[in-house]
Scaffold this motif. Structure first.
Motif, PDB file in Angstrom:
ATOM      1  N   THR A  12       0.816  -1.214   0.000  1.00 39.31           N
ATOM      2  CA  THR A  12       0.000   0.000   0.000  1.00 39.31           C
ATOM      3  C   THR A  12       0.853   1.270   0.000  1.00 39.31           C
ATOM      4  OG1 THR A  12      -0.170  -0.048   2.410  1.00 39.31           O
ATOM      5  CG2 THR A  12      -1.930  -1.097   1.164  1.00 39.31           C
ATOM      6  N   ASP A  13       2.132   1.138   0.314  1.00 39.04           N
ATOM      7  CA  ASP A  13       3.008   2.304   0.310  1.00 39.04           C
ATOM      8  C   ASP A  13       3.526   2.643  -1.091  1.00 39.04           C
ATOM      9  OD1 ASP A  13       4.455  -0.109   0.344  1.00 39.04           O
ATOM     10  OD2 ASP A  13       6.258   0.911   1.065  1.00 39.04           O
ATOM     11  N   LYS A  14       3.268   1.785  -2.059  1.00 35.95           N
ATOM     12  CA  LYS A  14       3.788   1.994  -3.413  1.00 35.95           C
ATOM     13  C   LYS A  14       2.724   2.569  -4.343  1.00 35.95           C
ATOM     14  CE  LYS A  14       7.372  -1.458  -3.280  1.00 35.95           C
ATOM     15  NZ  LYS A  14       8.504  -0.576  -3.214  1.00 35.95           N
ATOM     16  N   LEU A  15       3.157   3.483  -5.194  1.00 34.59           N
ATOM     17  CA  LEU A  15       2.292   4.005  -6.240  1.00 34.59           C
ATOM     18  C   LEU A  15       2.122   2.935  -7.316  1.00 34.59           C
ATOM     19  CD1 LEU A  15       3.934   7.532  -6.708  1.00 34.59           C
ATOM     20  CD2 LEU A  15       1.925   6.970  -5.335  1.00 34.59           C
ATOM     21  N   ILE A  16       1.034   3.006  -8.056  1.00 36.45           N
ATOM     22  CA  ILE A  16       0.822   2.039  -9.132  1.00 36.45           C
ATOM     23  C   ILE A  16       1.998   2.059 -10.104  1.00 36.45           C
ATOM     24  CG2 ILE A  16      -0.617   1.519 -11.148  1.00 36.45           C
ATOM     25  CD1 ILE A  16      -3.034   2.328  -9.406  1.00 36.45           C
TER      26      ILE A  16
END
Length: 87
Positions: A12-16
């Motif tokens: 959830t900490d990563k951008l798509i």
């Protein structure tokens, strides 16, 4: 293919744009349930700056042979899809 993101999703900490989405695939839609009472859910047409969260309903578009890669991507066992769209 549409699927629910597992509750144990840890990225959830990563951008798509930072995720390594399987090749030959594209994330087309995110349906996210609203938090709080009487708030409607959100339909998101994702861009690179969006994120995927646990329990989001995500729809991917891509080649049939790439669909099993989604299971590995989300860390879930393979299942037969309930429905498909042929274009």
């Amino acid at each position: 293919r549409t699927m629910i993101v597992p509750s144990n999703w840890r990225k959830t900490d990563k951008l798509i744009s930072q995720l390594q989405i399987p090749s030959q695939m594209m994330l087309g839609l995110i349906k996210r349930e609203a938090t709080g009472k009487n708030k409607p859910g959100n339909l998101i047409f994702p861009h690179g700056a969006d994120k995927i969260f646990p329990l989001d309903e995500v729809t991917f578009i891509g080649k049939t042979e790439s669909m099993n890669d989604l299971n590995r991507f989300f860390g879930v066992s393979s299942q037969l899809p309930e429905s498909v769209v042929i274009i």
